[in-house]
Write a protein that holds these residues in place. Structure first.
Motif, mmCIF file in Angstrom:
data_model
loop_
_atom_site.group_PDB
_atom_site.id
_atom_site.type_symbol
_atom_site.label_atom_id
_atom_site.label_comp_id
_atom_site.label_asym_id
_atom_site.label_seq_id
_atom_site.Cartn_x
_atom_site.Cartn_y
_atom_site.Cartn_z
ATOM 1 N N GLY A 104 -37.110 18.126 -33.115
ATOM 2 C CA GLY A 104 -38.529 17.886 -33.355
ATOM 3 C C GLY A 104 -38.788 17.205 -34.691
ATOM 4 O O GLY A 104 -37.864 16.899 -35.451
ATOM 5 N N SER A 105 -40.061 16.958 -34.959
ATOM 6 C CA SER A 105 -40.422 16.251 -36.186
ATOM 7 C C SER A 105 -41.764 16.721 -36.718
ATOM 8 O O SER A 105 -42.603 17.227 -35.977
ATOM 9 N N ILE A 106 -41.945 16.551 -38.031
ATOM 10 C CA ILE A 106 -43.193 16.852 -38.726
ATOM 11 C C ILE A 106 -43.759 15.541 -39.266
ATOM 12 O O ILE A 106 -43.057 14.786 -39.946
ATOM 13 N N LYS A 107 -45.013 15.272 -38.964
ATOM 14 C CA LYS A 107 -45.688 14.099 -39.499
ATOM 15 C C LYS A 107 -46.845 14.567 -40.370
ATOM 16 O O LYS A 107 -47.689 15.337 -39.914
ATOM 17 N N SER A 108 -46.866 14.122 -41.631
ATOM 18 C CA SER A 108 -47.923 14.551 -42.548
ATOM 19 C C SER A 108 -48.396 13.372 -43.377
ATOM 20 O O SER A 108 -47.672 12.390 -43.558
ATOM 21 N N ARG A 109 -49.612 13.499 -43.878
ATOM 22 C CA ARG A 109 -50.193 12.471 -44.736
ATOM 23 C C ARG A 109 -50.622 13.129 -46.037
ATOM 24 O O ARG A 109 -51.539 13.947 -46.050
ATOM 25 N N GLY A 110 -49.920 12.802 -47.115
ATOM 26 C CA GLY A 110 -50.281 13.353 -48.416
ATOM 27 C C GLY A 110 -49.297 14.388 -48.918
ATOM 28 O O GLY A 110 -48.348 14.781 -48.225
ATOM 29 N N ARG A 111 -49.546 14.842 -50.152
ATOM 30 C CA ARG A 111 -48.658 15.815 -50.795
ATOM 31 C C ARG A 111 -48.828 17.203 -50.176
ATOM 32 O O ARG A 111 -49.922 17.618 -49.823
ATOM 33 N N ILE A 112 -47.710 17.921 -50.077
ATOM 34 C CA ILE A 112 -47.717 19.300 -49.592
ATOM 35 C C ILE A 112 -47.272 20.200 -50.730
ATOM 36 O O ILE A 112 -46.189 20.029 -51.288
ATOM 37 N N ALA A 113 -48.116 21.166 -51.102
ATOM 38 C CA ALA A 113 -47.751 22.183 -52.094
ATOM 39 C C ALA A 113 -47.548 23.495 -51.364
ATOM 40 O O ALA A 113 -48.365 23.877 -50.526
ATOM 41 N N SER A 114 -46.455 24.174 -51.655
ATOM 42 C CA SER A 114 -46.151 25.402 -50.921
ATOM 43 C C SER A 114 -45.958 26.578 -51.866
ATOM 44 O O SER A 114 -45.434 26.432 -52.972
ATOM 45 N N LEU A 115 -46.385 27.722 -51.388
ATOM 46 C CA LEU A 115 -46.207 28.988 -52.095
ATOM 47 C C LEU A 115 -45.608 29.944 -51.076
ATOM 48 O O LEU A 115 -46.316 30.631 -50.352
ATOM 49 N N LEU A 116 -44.273 29.943 -50.991
ATOM 50 C CA LEU A 116 -43.591 30.626 -49.894
ATOM 51 C C LEU A 116 -43.049 31.992 -50.275
ATOM 52 O O LEU A 116 -43.126 32.934 -49.509
ATOM 53 N N GLU A 117 -42.477 32.116 -51.446
ATOM 54 C CA GLU A 117 -41.908 33.387 -51.890
ATOM 55 C C GLU A 117 -42.167 33.529 -53.381
ATOM 56 O O GLU A 117 -42.360 32.535 -54.087
ATOM 57 N N VAL A 118 -42.157 34.758 -53.856
ATOM 58 C CA VAL A 118 -42.396 34.999 -55.280
ATOM 59 C C VAL A 118 -41.344 34.269 -56.105
ATOM 60 O O VAL A 118 -40.146 34.458 -55.924
ATOM 61 N N GLY A 119 -41.795 33.384 -56.988
ATOM 62 C CA GLY A 119 -40.875 32.691 -57.885
ATOM 63 C C GLY A 119 -40.255 31.435 -57.339
ATOM 64 O O GLY A 119 -39.459 30.788 -58.027
ATOM 65 N N THR A 120 -40.610 31.039 -56.084
ATOM 66 C CA THR A 120 -40.036 29.817 -55.526
ATOM 67 C C THR A 120 -40.386 28.614 -56.392
ATOM 68 O O THR A 120 -41.548 28.378 -56.715
ATOM 69 N N GLY A 121 -39.366 27.848 -56.801
ATOM 70 C CA GLY A 121 -39.588 26.640 -57.602
ATOM 71 C C GLY A 121 -39.733 26.894 -59.084
ATOM 72 O O GLY A 121 -39.893 25.948 -59.858
ATOM 73 N N PHE A 122 -39.675 28.164 -59.512
ATOM 74 C CA PHE A 122 -39.785 28.493 -60.930
ATOM 75 C C PHE A 122 -38.394 28.689 -61.528
ATOM 76 O O PHE A 122 -37.499 29.227 -60.877
ATOM 77 N N ASN A 123 -38.236 28.242 -62.761
ATOM 78 C CA ASN A 123 -37.000 28.478 -63.509
ATOM 79 C C ASN A 123 -37.251 29.649 -64.443
ATOM 80 O O ASN A 123 -38.097 29.582 -65.340
#
Length: 430
Positions: A104-123
């Motif tokens: 399958g595939s995902i088609k999107s237009r624009g930026r996607i910001a996600s908040l999935l788990e505590v601390g995801t993307g944080f150093n």
């Protein structure tokens, strides 16, 4: 009028091999490669169990998601609901491009910001302020854009005193506060929020939901929201989808989705419109007794609709593998938000129930039904012996309450009065 589709999922499926990382074995990788160069389909797509965490299964492969299709319009707030293990988080990770779908595939237009788990993307070694710039850069923001929102982000997070402290010293609630503020204020076209808001305190949850409403209504941005808090889903979302065992089983208006979500433990009957409910034959943990059928009456007529102030009668059919002399039969009536309105059993009424081995019938009678508001309601059933052995059927019965002119004023009741005459309640075995 043409739809403004900002996100589209087409035939999304995700397969995992249990107990392994990736495909697990070199032989499977070679087999996939050999099929690929011959222009044939991946052989492992033809196998695999349904995503049901409560069953053992027969295959090492499991479909976490299977054939997911939906569209999201610009400015829409989509609620994604389902039980633990239904595939919600996997779907959000695919939508956020954290992981790739098997098919399958995902088609999107624009930026996607996600908040999935505590601390995801944080150093954890970096300060809160540094992490704001890091996350902004990941989202494709320039330093100038981040600086223009910096004060608002810090103020909204409520972490100003600790903003120059390494994130590894933050509590989980503080981390979520800062992460949500970054995701919301850096103005993505699509905001994806998983259950992480539940980590925050009540004040922050209220602020976060208000912010998401502002984002969608005023900013015209799209929000995908996953939560087990149905009150939050109902207040925030306009549309929804319900996942069960990795498949979409319902999509539509959010209230209809919530109702379908609560029906996952509820077995529909061909006779349901008559007020007859064939129940899953649950048993207590020692397999000694269980309820297998229920009948709902309004003024002695089988019905799935109860009128305010009428006579309510619920007849339960059960069987038992032994006699017991201090039995309990009880109910809890809840509204569509799963808020309990009434809970009672025979012990509350000071009556004792004797259950004999074999099949039996219990009856709960309320001669003057409480004056609840119009709407859909659910009944939890409880049956068992004195001590730890109880059977509890969650959302076993769905019924409707309709207001009537109970006071003879010429006006039908449409709000809850919660009036109940206790002397007119009885619970007994027949």
């Amino acid at each position: 009028m043409k739809k403004d589709i900002i996100l589209k999922a087409e035939n999304i499926s995700k397969q995992y091999r249990l107990g392994q990382v990736g495909t697990g074995t070199l032989s499977h990788d070679i087999n996939r490669w050999w099929h690929l160069i011959r222009g044939k389909e991946n052989p492992y797509l033809k196998i695999g169990d349904t995503n049901d965490r409560s069953t053992k299964g027969t295959s090492d492969y499991v479909w976490a998601l299977r054939d997911i299709n939906f569209e999201v319009e610009r400015g829409e707030v989509l609620g994604i609901i389902g039980k633990n293990g239904a595939g919600k988080s996997t779907l959000l990770k695919i939508l956020s491009k954290v992981t790739a779908p098997t098919t399958g595939s995902i088609k999107s237009r624009g930026r996607i910001a996600s908040l999935l788990e505590v601390g995801t993307g944080f150093n954890g070694e970096m300060t809160g302020r540094e992490n704001i710039f890091l996350n902004g850069a990941i989202l494709g923001m320039t330093k100038k854009e981040i600086l223009s929102k910096l004060d608002e982000i810090i103020e909204f997070s409520g972490c100003e005193r600790y903003i120059d402290t390494p994130v590894k010293r933050y509590s989980s609630g503080m981390t979520v506060r800062l992460a949500f503020a970054v995701a919301a204020f850096l103005e993505p076209e699509i905001l994806v929020v998983d259950e992480v808001l539940a980590v925050g305190d009540a004040e922050f949850q209220k602020k976060a939901i208000g912010k998401m409403q502002d984002i969608s209504r005023e900013g015209g941005r799209t929000v995908l929201f996953v939560s087990h808090n149905m009150a939050a889903v109902k207040s925030l979302c306009t549309k929804g989808i319900v996942l069960e065992h990795g498949r979409v089983v319902f999509k539509g208006d959010v209230e209809d989705c919530i109702s379908r979500y609560y029906m996952s433990d509820y077995k529909e009957s061909k006779n349901e419109f008559l007020g007859i409910y064939e129940l899953k034959n649950h048993r207590d943990k020692e397999n000694l007794f269980g309820i297998y059928k229920a009948e709902l009456f309004c003024d002695n007529q089988l019905s799935d609709t109860i009128y305010a102030g009428s006579m309510f009668k619920l007849r339960l059919y059960f069987d038992s593998c032994r006699d017991f002399y201090e039995g309990e039969i009880g109910i809890v009536i809840k509204d569509s938000d799963q808020i309990s309105y009434l809970g009672l059993n025979n012990k509350h009424l000071g009556t004792n129930i004797i259950v004999k081995e074999g099949k039996g019938i219990g009856e709960i009678l309320i001669e003057d039904f409480p004056l609840f508001a119009n709407g859909d309601y659910w009944i939890n059933l409880y049956f068992g012996d004195k001590g730890p052995n109880y059977e509890g059927l969650e959302n076993a019965i769905k019924f409707k309450i309709i207001g009537e002119d109970v006071f003879g004023s010429g006006r039908k009741l449409d709000t809850a009065w919660n009036r109940i005459v206790h002397k007119k309640i009885s619970i007994k075995t027949i």
